[in-house]
Design a protein around this motif. Sequence first.
Motif, short mmCIF file in Angstrom:
data_model
loop_
_atom_site.label_atom_id
_atom_site.label_comp_id
_atom_site.label_asym_id
_atom_site.label_seq_id
_atom_site.Cartn_x
_atom_site.Cartn_y
_atom_site.Cartn_z
N ASP A 1 0.82 -1.21 0.00
CA ASP A 1 0.00 0.00 0.00
C ASP A 1 0.86 1.26 0.00
O ASP A 1 0.59 2.21 -0.76
CB ASP A 1 -0.93 -0.01 1.22
N LEU A 2 1.88 1.29 0.87
CA LEU A 2 2.73 2.48 0.94
C LEU A 2 3.52 2.67 -0.34
O LEU A 2 3.65 3.79 -0.84
CB LEU A 2 3.69 2.37 2.14
N ARG A 3 4.01 1.58 -0.91
CA ARG A 3 4.76 1.69 -2.17
C ARG A 3 3.88 2.20 -3.29
O ARG A 3 4.29 3.05 -4.09
CB ARG A 3 5.36 0.33 -2.53
N SER A 4 2.65 1.73 -3.36
CA SER A 4 1.73 2.21 -4.40
C SER A 4 1.41 3.69 -4.21
O SER A 4 1.29 4.43 -5.19
CB SER A 4 0.45 1.38 -4.37
N ASP A 5 1.27 4.10 -2.96
CA ASP A 5 0.98 5.52 -2.70
C ASP A 5 2.15 6.41 -3.10
O ASP A 5 1.95 7.50 -3.66
CB ASP A 5 0.66 5.72 -1.22
#
Length: 847
Positions: free
Chosen positions: A322-326
């Motif tokens: 999730d953090l990488r996609s954000d």
Amino acid sequence: MRARADAIENFLQGEPADLDRLNFTQSVAPLADADRRQRILSEVNPPDTAASEPPPETETPPSEAPADPDEATDETTGETPAETGLEQELAAEQARLDSLIGRYLALSSADYQRLLALQSTSTNELASVAEAEAQAAEAARLAEEAAAAAERAATEAARLVAQESGRLQEWRQEQARFEGQLASRGDVTSQLEEQTLRYRREVRELDELPRYAASRSSAADALYARLVEDLKSIRQRLAASLDAPRSESATALMPPDLDPGLSEAFEGADAVAALHADLIANAQRLSTADASMRASERDALYKAMLDLNDIRLMMIGELSGDLRSDIVGFGEAGIAQVGRELNQIGLIVRYSFSNAGALAGEAARPIFNPTPSFIFGLIQIAILALAFRAWRSAGGSILSELQRTYATRRPATVVSAFSAAALGYIRDVRRPLEWLAFALLLRWILNDILPFPGDDLIWTITIGVLAAISLVTMADRLVRSSPLKDPWAPTRVRSLQLIAGSIAGVVLLLALTAETVGRGAIYSWILKACWLLAPIVAILLSWWWRDRIFALAEVGKGSDAILSWAVKHRTGALGHIARLLAGAVLLVRGAVEIVKSRIKDIALIREITDQRSEKLAAEQAAADEASGRYQDLSDEDYEALAPHRAPEIENPADRSPEDLDLPDLSPGKIIAVVGERGLGKSTALRDLVRDLDPANVLYIHFEGGGLRGLLSKLAASFKVEANESAVLEAIENSNLEAIAIDDFHRLFVPAIGGLADFDRFVSMARTCASSTAWAFGIGGPAMTYIGRARSDHSLFDEIAFLPRWDADQLRASSNAAPSGSASSRSSICATKPRCPCSTPTCRRKSG
């Protein structure tokens, strides 16, 4: 115990620590507590299986006394709740101390020396700050005494001296405070390097955790958030350092001039003047130190920004999904990250401009202080330039010779055939490829001997542009079907430029982004958004080629449903979709046909194909003769079709009905004009030389007789002996600009060894081709024979293939020519359908 643990922790973090409390190595070996010994040894040599688990916490039994005398507690039997809480706190602090001792013992020699040097630096900084504060206090005391002396002064002169002395002491106090501030700032470079090393260590420890453990991604997310905050702080500090004026400290520390009423004759005036001179010198020293420290801090902040950004990029793959996609997406976090990366690009540009002088001086240092490696690099550049110039002039001949060698290798193999075809292709596109190779080699040499600011960006742009030009040239040469004039050639080149420019632009943006801020959010945005160019490019290409698309779709509509549908929907809203779909279908078909045609152009495959075609033609001719469909030609028609009859030209100045795209007849070229009988080879040869001075042009119609007959023709023109050396010398001493030889194919016969005279004369023409151009008229069948035996492109610089006349041109030429004339007979002969069979019987038939 807590004081000792704090001292060890400060030491390990590079902060000032009480080194007297670090002398505990003698107390480690005799530890009686197995749990404490295990805790310490686990920090020194951590087990692989427990890398992700914290060391087990154990409580020290109250009955066992700690090994350290400073940590002794009274042994009691009746425990109260307060004593139990104290023992738990003591056990926790003891576990912390044991863990820190283990980390201390696990330090390598290099790390220990580095941390010890940091302690020495911190101690020196504290001493410098203390000394500056003492000087400031002393200056304040002297300023008060001077003010009191001014009030008690009996004369104006004494009051003036005391006032000036007090004022200078105040400046001395300010300088002392400033010096203390310089000392308190400490060694920013070491601090930032320590911060970078700490993050690298934490990333390394993170990498030791199990790959798919849930704690790994959560720990990475927390570390990334802390790293981003520190990186943001460093960028802010760097921006403030770049914004700060360079001369601020010099103006603030310089004392004003002395009162003009102060005379040297006054008592104590000389001490005031000496103090004023010392303050001026000290202000200059402090200003220089401040400027040097600011420059060092700026350089350290810039390096730390780049290093921490590299660590941040390394961590992106470790983050939770999730953090990488954000971060790399188009959400709020991605937009914020793009803003930070743009800020970093701006800081890089500002830093480069602010240090342009220093960077240029550093880059130019090898020029003014050359080293052996620099001199050797210059020699390499000189050799490269000479080799490049020599290759530019002789590369074409070398490639032609290599191509001829592979093309004439017997027995022919697939490798030799492909090598000959590849060399021919390289000859056609070698100009931009040569410059690209030269730029790559030049960068490789200069990168070692003369790096300059921004060289990576400049080289990236330069090589990218050259690569794009090479791509356009190679693609244009690959899809060019024939050397004839192509009305769609400008559109094709423009289309290739659009495609190559789009690709090169995206690649350059990616390269520049990766060079400045790495493969982060901006890089990801460009990579994801570049596909939006595809429909734009497709729409532009389909609009430019709309007439051609619908014309080809009309021809092929019977064999393809998409083309049929596109032809019915040329206009309106569906017209754009129809144009795109039809263009895609035709593009795929064209690519397949180009690949097939290029494969057929390979000499070995072409020879096999021609042999099969000849066999099929012979079978077809036999079947046609047996069918009785053909009748014998009349004697007049057969005479007009005679293969060895010399062409009769009434007006050689007339151009053929097709406006041919003939090559330029420049000095040094050997050009072949190829065509069937009656297509206008003689006219094309005269068109080639029509713009030259007739006195400087030699036109020969060769009737045969081998090499001796052709040399006799040339010798008669120069009135010399009929041998090679005499003819060559006559050509070199003449002012001839061009020599045109019609029916040059009569020089050889289709038999083994039949090209000996041909090869000898072409070599002779190459010998004297530096100032004279040659143009040969060659029949189509003869050129096919040459292509099989010698590879046509390795013999001639350019080849002009004459197109066949269509029915309207033949009809117009036939009507314009007098009845029964040679021109009329040639035109009529050209209307006869060609029979692929070469038997005498078939040649006398007409369909």
